[in-house]
Motif scaffolding. Structure first.
Motif, PDB file in Angstrom:
ATOM      1  N   ALA A   6       0.829  -1.201   0.000  1.00 44.14           N
ATOM      2  CA  ALA A   6       0.000   0.000   0.000  1.00 44.14           C
ATOM      3  C   ALA A   6       0.866   1.256   0.000  1.00 44.14           C
ATOM      4  O   ALA A   6       0.546   2.245  -0.678  1.00 44.14           O
ATOM      5  N   HIS A   7       1.963   1.214   0.743  1.00 45.95           N
ATOM      6  CA  HIS A   7       2.880   2.362   0.795  1.00 45.95           C
ATOM      7  C   HIS A   7       3.473   2.633  -0.576  1.00 45.95           C
ATOM      8  O   HIS A   7       3.512   3.792  -1.044  1.00 45.95           O
ATOM      9  N   ALA A   8       3.913   1.569  -1.263  1.00 42.89           N
ATOM     10  CA  ALA A   8       4.520   1.728  -2.580  1.00 42.89           C
ATOM     11  C   ALA A   8       3.508   2.245  -3.595  1.00 42.89           C
ATOM     12  O   ALA A   8       3.811   3.128  -4.413  1.00 42.89           O
ATOM     13  N   VAL A   9       2.293   1.722  -3.562  1.00 45.68           N
ATOM     14  CA  VAL A   9       1.264   2.138  -4.516  1.00 45.68           C
ATOM     15  C   VAL A   9       0.874   3.598  -4.273  1.00 45.68           C
ATOM     16  O   VAL A   9       0.689   4.362  -5.227  1.00 45.68           O
ATOM     17  N   ALA A  10       0.764   3.992  -3.018  1.00 46.48           N
ATOM     18  CA  ALA A  10       0.441   5.387  -2.715  1.00 46.48           C
ATOM     19  C   ALA A  10       1.512   6.317  -3.269  1.00 46.48           C
ATOM     20  O   ALA A  10       1.195   7.388  -3.814  1.00 46.48           O
ATOM     21  N   ARG A  11       2.769   5.929  -3.145  1.00 46.61           N
ATOM     22  CA  ARG A  11       3.862   6.750  -3.701  1.00 46.61           C
ATOM     23  C   ARG A  11       3.749   6.827  -5.222  1.00 46.61           C
ATOM     24  O   ARG A  11       3.958   7.893  -5.813  1.00 46.61           O
ATOM     25  N   MET A  12       3.432   5.681  -5.853  1.00 46.76           N
ATOM     26  CA  MET A  12       3.284   5.667  -7.316  1.00 46.76           C
ATOM     27  C   MET A  12       2.157   6.602  -7.755  1.00 46.76           C
ATOM     28  O   MET A  12       2.308   7.367  -8.716  1.00 46.76           O
ATOM     29  N   LEU A  13       1.035   6.562  -7.046  1.00 47.07           N
ATOM     30  CA  LEU A  13      -0.087   7.419  -7.402  1.00 47.07           C
ATOM     31  C   LEU A  13       0.236   8.886  -7.125  1.00 47.07           C
ATOM     32  O   LEU A  13      -0.215   9.778  -7.851  1.00 47.07           O
TER      33      LEU A  13
END
Length: 283
Positions: free
Chosen positions: A222-229
């Motif tokens: 979730a942390h990685a995806v939030a950064r990507m978004l």
């Protein structure tokens, strides 16, 4: 049986399936030996289940044919399932709209018994009211690309693709889920629908304009995806529709708010667990 609506057929199908899946064959054999009349009762139940399955096949094939030929437009398809309503049935954690969609797609609300990746969740099909709210909130059109991140069996992705002209891409790590979603999508021949079998962290999301997440993962994913978004939000105007708890999930999106990539829309009482976020630089 075929005079019943698709949703009513699905409710019967689920009831028959519950009984069949929770009867131990060895114990059933013992019961029949002790009471032979039970054999006829079980045979009648299996015959009823077969009738319901056949009726669902016919009803689903009719809707699929209308979608394939264009006789059922996206707007009309959306009206059809939304118009059934979102009131939860007494004694059942379901609504008329959900029964219709799940009967059409033959997708159970919760899928268990499959391996989950680290930081992944059990597949839970999105509720129809939430899909409707996403469509109302984001208003996706022909120029939009909608990503369903952690799409599971594809209920949300297929419904949005059939209800709008937007390009819809479902991303899912579990291979069996992706295969099921693709088989389902092929029935409707939706040209604006695609399913991607991949770890979401390896997918290029830069063409997305709207992103839907129904608590598909937590922790470092979730942390990685939030950064990507957050990176996408700095480059273009996007909307993120994220549903789930704040702890170890929502907090990662809020971090992107504090860093200036996203801004958070006011919370709505009816969807208290939903965060609607938009690109801060384009608001």
């Amino acid at each position: 049986m075929r005079t019943l609506g698709l949703g009513a057929q699905w409710e019967l199908f689920e009831r028959f399936s519950f009984v069949q899946e929770n009867v131990e064959p060895a114990l059933l054999l013992l019961d029949v030996q002790a009471r032979p009349e039970l054999q006829a009762l079980w045979a009648a139940l299996e015959a009823g289940a077969l009738l319901v399955t056949e009726a669902l096949d016919v009803a689903g094939a009719d809707v699929a044919q209308q979608l394939r030929t264009g006789n059922l437009s996206p707007a009309r398809f959306r009206e059809q399932w939304e118009g059934l309503g979102f009131t939860e049935a007494t004694g059942r954690a379901s609504t008329a709209a959900d029964d219709w969609l799940e009967g059409l797609l033959r997708i159970s609300r919760i899928t268990t018994g499959q391996d989950r990746p680290p930081f992944g969740q059990v597949n839970m099909a999105s509720r129809a009211q939430r899909i409707s709210d996403f469509l109302t909130t984001t208003r996706p059109g022909r120029s939009d690309t909608v990503y369903d991140l952690g799409c599971g069996n594809g209920k949300f992705a297929i419904t949005v693709a059939a209800s709008s002209s937007a390009r819809v891409k479902g991303v899912e790590y579990g291979q069996s889920y992706v295969e099921s979603a693709r088989r389902n999508g092929e029935r409707f021949a939706l040209p604006n629908l695609e399913f991607i079998h991949a770890d979401v962290r390896d997918v290029d999301l830069s063409d997305g304009t709207a992103f839907y997440l129904y608590f598909p993962f937590w922790g470092e994913v979730a942390h990685a995806v939030a950064r990507m978004l957050g990176d996408v939000a700095r480059a273009r105007d996007i909307t993120v529709y994220a549903s789930g708890p704040r702890h170890d999930y929502g907090e990662h999106f809020l971090e992107q708010v504090s860093q200036g990539a996203l801004c958070l829309a006011p919370q709505r009482h009816a969807f208290a667990d939903v965060m609607v976020l938009r690109s801060a630089g384009f608001v």
